[in-house]
Design a protein around this motif. Structure first.
Motif, PDB file in Angstrom:
ATOM      1  N   LYS A   1       0.819  -1.215   0.000  1.00 54.71           N
ATOM      2  CA  LYS A   1       0.000   0.000   0.000  1.00 54.71           C
ATOM      3  C   LYS A   1       0.853   1.265   0.000  1.00 54.71           C
ATOM      4  N   THR A   2       2.044   1.175   0.569  1.00 53.56           N
ATOM      5  CA  THR A   2       2.915   2.354   0.661  1.00 53.56           C
ATOM      6  C   THR A   2       4.104   2.284  -0.295  1.00 53.56           C
ATOM      7  N   ALA A   3       4.224   1.184  -1.055  1.00 54.11           N
ATOM      8  CA  ALA A   3       5.370   1.002  -1.951  1.00 54.11           C
ATOM      9  C   ALA A   3       5.092   1.599  -3.322  1.00 54.11           C
ATOM     10  N   ASP A   4       6.154   1.962  -4.007  1.00 49.85           N
ATOM     11  CA  ASP A   4       6.042   2.398  -5.401  1.00 49.85           C
ATOM     12  C   ASP A   4       5.413   1.269  -6.212  1.00 49.85           C
ATOM     13  N   PRO A   5       4.369   1.556  -7.013  1.00 51.16           N
ATOM     14  CA  PRO A   5       3.734   0.499  -7.814  1.00 51.16           C
ATOM     15  C   PRO A   5       4.709  -0.219  -8.752  1.00 51.16           C
ATOM     16  N   ARG A   6       5.823   0.424  -9.045  1.00 53.55           N
ATOM     17  CA  ARG A   6       6.810  -0.201  -9.941  1.00 53.55           C
ATOM     18  C   ARG A   6       7.818  -1.065  -9.184  1.00 53.55           C
ATOM     19  N   ASN A   7       7.541  -1.358  -7.906  1.00 56.12           N
ATOM     20  CA  ASN A   7       8.495  -2.117  -7.110  1.00 56.12           C
ATOM     21  C   ASN A   7       8.758  -3.486  -7.733  1.00 56.12           C
ATOM     22  N   GLN A   8       9.956  -4.005  -7.483  1.00 55.79           N
ATOM     23  CA  GLN A   8      10.377  -5.297  -8.013  1.00 55.79           C
ATOM     24  C   GLN A   8      10.223  -6.408  -6.976  1.00 55.79           C
ATOM     25  N   ILE A   9      10.473  -6.104  -5.721  1.00 55.68           N
ATOM     26  CA  ILE A   9      10.606  -7.145  -4.706  1.00 55.68           C
ATOM     27  C   ILE A   9       9.288  -7.881  -4.429  1.00 55.68           C
ATOM     28  N   ILE A  10       8.187  -7.149  -4.357  1.00 55.20           N
ATOM     29  CA  ILE A  10       6.890  -7.789  -4.117  1.00 55.20           C
ATOM     30  C   ILE A  10       6.442  -8.548  -5.364  1.00 55.20           C
ATOM     31  N   ARG A  11       6.655  -7.936  -6.509  1.00 61.07           N
ATOM     32  CA  ARG A  11       6.286  -8.593  -7.763  1.00 61.07           C
ATOM     33  C   ARG A  11       7.068  -9.892  -7.957  1.00 61.07           C
ATOM     34  N   THR A  12       8.338  -9.861  -7.622  1.00 64.57           N
ATOM     35  CA  THR A  12       9.161 -11.064  -7.766  1.00 64.57           C
ATOM     36  C   THR A  12       8.674 -12.173  -6.844  1.00 64.57           C
ATOM     37  N   PHE A  13       8.263 -11.807  -5.625  1.00 69.94           N
ATOM     38  CA  PHE A  13       7.709 -12.788  -4.696  1.00 69.94           C
ATOM     39  C   PHE A  13       6.503 -13.486  -5.304  1.00 69.94           C
ATOM     40  N   PHE A  14       5.555 -12.729  -5.806  1.00 67.06           N
ATOM     41  CA  PHE A  14       4.331 -13.329  -6.334  1.00 67.06           C
ATOM     42  C   PHE A  14       4.572 -14.070  -7.648  1.00 67.06           C
ATOM     43  N   ASP A  15       5.521 -13.626  -8.436  1.00 70.91           N
ATOM     44  CA  ASP A  15       5.851 -14.369  -9.651  1.00 70.91           C
ATOM     45  C   ASP A  15       6.309 -15.787  -9.314  1.00 70.91           C
ATOM     46  N   ALA A  16       7.041 -15.920  -8.218  1.00 70.80           N
ATOM     47  CA  ALA A  16       7.528 -17.234  -7.802  1.00 70.80           C
ATOM     48  C   ALA A  16       6.464 -18.028  -7.054  1.00 70.80           C
ATOM     49  N   LYS A  17       5.589 -17.344  -6.320  1.00 74.25           N
ATOM     50  CA  LYS A  17       4.753 -18.014  -5.325  1.00 74.25           C
ATOM     51  C   LYS A  17       3.265 -18.116  -5.639  1.00 74.25           C
ATOM     52  N   HIS A  18       2.755 -17.438  -6.647  1.00 77.47           N
ATOM     53  CA  HIS A  18       1.307 -17.347  -6.803  1.00 77.47           C
ATOM     54  C   HIS A  18       0.614 -18.698  -6.919  1.00 77.47           C
ATOM     55  N   GLN A  19       1.209 -19.616  -7.665  1.00 75.86           N
ATOM     56  CA  GLN A  19       0.611 -20.942  -7.816  1.00 75.86           C
ATOM     57  C   GLN A  19       0.597 -21.687  -6.481  1.00 75.86           C
ATOM     58  N   GLU A  20       1.705 -21.656  -5.795  1.00 79.75           N
ATOM     59  CA  GLU A  20       1.825 -22.319  -4.497  1.00 79.75           C
ATOM     60  C   GLU A  20       0.840 -21.737  -3.491  1.00 79.75           C
ATOM     61  N   ILE A  21       0.733 -20.412  -3.463  1.00 79.24           N
ATOM     62  CA  ILE A  21      -0.185 -19.747  -2.538  1.00 79.24           C
ATOM     63  C   ILE A  21      -1.623 -20.169  -2.829  1.00 79.24           C
ATOM     64  N   ALA A  22      -1.999 -20.152  -4.092  1.00 79.76           N
ATOM     65  CA  ALA A  22      -3.365 -20.522  -4.463  1.00 79.76           C
ATOM     66  C   ALA A  22      -3.678 -21.960  -4.051  1.00 79.76           C
ATOM     67  N   GLU A  23      -2.736 -22.852  -4.270  1.00 79.64           N
ATOM     68  CA  GLU A  23      -2.941 -24.256  -3.878  1.00 79.64           C
ATOM     69  C   GLU A  23      -3.057 -24.388  -2.362  1.00 79.64           C
ATOM     70  N   THR A  24      -2.273 -23.604  -1.634  1.00 77.14           N
ATOM     71  CA  THR A  24      -2.280 -23.679  -0.172  1.00 77.14           C
ATOM     72  C   THR A  24      -3.636 -23.326   0.409  1.00 77.14           C
ATOM     73  N   PHE A  25      -4.356 -22.403  -0.228  1.00 77.56           N
ATOM     74  CA  PHE A  25      -5.602 -21.911   0.350  1.00 77.56           C
ATOM     75  C   PHE A  25      -6.859 -22.588  -0.203  1.00 77.56           C
ATOM     76  N   ILE A  26      -6.706 -23.676  -0.915  1.00 78.05           N
ATOM     77  CA  ILE A  26      -7.889 -24.458  -1.303  1.00 78.05           C
ATOM     78  C   ILE A  26      -8.579 -24.943  -0.021  1.00 78.05           C
ATOM     79  N   GLY A  27      -9.850 -24.640   0.126  1.00 75.88           N
ATOM     80  CA  GLY A  27     -10.589 -25.060   1.315  1.00 75.88           C
ATOM     81  C   GLY A  27     -10.367 -24.199   2.535  1.00 75.88           C
ATOM     82  N   TYR A  28      -9.687 -23.058   2.393  1.00 79.71           N
ATOM     83  CA  TYR A  28      -9.436 -22.171   3.538  1.00 79.71           C
ATOM     84  C   TYR A  28     -10.764 -21.609   4.049  1.00 79.71           C
ATOM     85  N   PRO A  29     -10.938 -21.534   5.389  1.00 77.27           N
ATOM     86  CA  PRO A  29     -12.225 -21.112   5.946  1.00 77.27           C
ATOM     87  C   PRO A  29     -12.711 -19.742   5.471  1.00 77.27           C
TER      88      PRO A  29
END
Length: 295
Positions: A241-269
């Motif tokens: 929310k406070t980072a430059d929209p052009r940031n690299q570090i958050i984008r790089t995290f989600f590029d690596a993790k989005h599939q894993e994160i989505a799979e992790t939350f299948i059935g989450y309450p």
């Protein structure tokens, strides 16, 4: 009881991290876009690059387990005598504690590499001098190691990230292609600057929590582990929310993790987690929507 289990896990993960610095890197090179004469000049390049990366001691620890990583290099064209332009996919992963699975650490596509390779000339390590071939490879080697360390012990990758930053500084001073600040898209120097910037320390802290109190703690308590992952992602969302929209570090995290994160939350309450993820990481909203429906 959980606290006791996590203490044991901490000890085991610390031991694991001390066996995770050297690289087991698969390097593949595609030469199809360049003339046959140049392919011949690059005949031994893949072998020599594999030797350069995998037989070098990148740190001072005496380690026996290696980080699995990959460089997939596509030679785009010839830009001068013995000089080539390439695009490279860089990826790494590590084992999840007490699970028969791996977790992606880094997924980066770098399309701005130009380097010089002369057949028969040795590829040597030189930490203090910029070289358009080896500095690129060294930068990503240290980046991979830094990410791996950070996932086991909070902020423990700093010394390796600093080495990557030093290389980036050399590259920028030398005017090397791809080392300048980019106005848009991926930027090596912006990524490493953000990693070491205290403003983004919460990102690195959340990265550690995601792995240690999340993925690596699934065997102790899946419910608590998923709650911890959700908290780590929420911390990343607050930072965004406070980072430059052009940031690299958050984008790089989600590029690596989005599939894993989505799979992790299948059935989450709380199904709202997928809506939050789509807002936080719009580049992968289709993945989150797909997995939201798998409840």
């Amino acid at each position: 009881m959980l606290k006791t289990i996590l203490v044991v896990v901490t000890s085991l993960l610390f031991a694991s991290s001390l066996h995770a610095q050297e690289l087991n890197c698969t390097i593949k090179i595609n030469y199809e876009s360049i003339p046959a004469a140049n392919k011949d000049l690059l005949l031994n390049f893949e072998y020599e690059l594999n030797d350069y990366v995998n037989n070098y001691k990148w740190g001072t620890d005496n380690l026996d387990e290696k980080i699995n990583c990959a460089l997939q290099i596509n030679i785009k064209n010839v830009v001068g005598e013995n000089r080539y332009a390439a695009e490279v996919f860089i990826g790494s992963s590590r084992q999840v504690f007490s699970a028969n699975k791996t977790s992606a650490m880094l997924r980066v596509f770098d399309d701005a590499w130009e380097f010089t390779y002369v057949r028969g000339r040795p590829i040597n390590h030189n930490t203090y001098t910029y070289n358009d071939l080896t500095s690129f490879v060294d930068f990503y080697a240290y980046l991979i190691i830094g990410y791996d360390y950070d996932s086991y012990i909070e902020m423990s990758g700093t010394q390796h990230f600093q080495k990557a930053a030093d290389i980036a500084s050399l590259g920028r001073s030398a005017g090397g292609k791809g080392w300048e600040q980019a106005k848009s898209g991926y930027s090596r120097i912006q990524l490493i600057q953000e990693i070491l910037n205290t403003k983004f320390a919460p990102m690195r802290s959340a990265f550690f929590k995601y792995h240690f109190t999340g993925l690596d703690s699934m065997a102790a308590s899946q419910v608590q582990a998923r709650t911890n992952i959700a908290r780590a992602i929420n911390e990343i969302g607050e930072l965004k929310k406070t980072a430059d929209p052009r940031n690299q570090i958050i984008r790089t995290f989600f590029d690596a993790k989005h599939q894993e994160i989505a799979e992790t939350f299948i059935g989450y309450p709380d199904p709202k987690i997928f809506l939050d993820l789509a807002q936080m990481d719009p580049s992968h909203q289709n993945t989150y929507e797909e997995y939201r429906k798998k409840r």
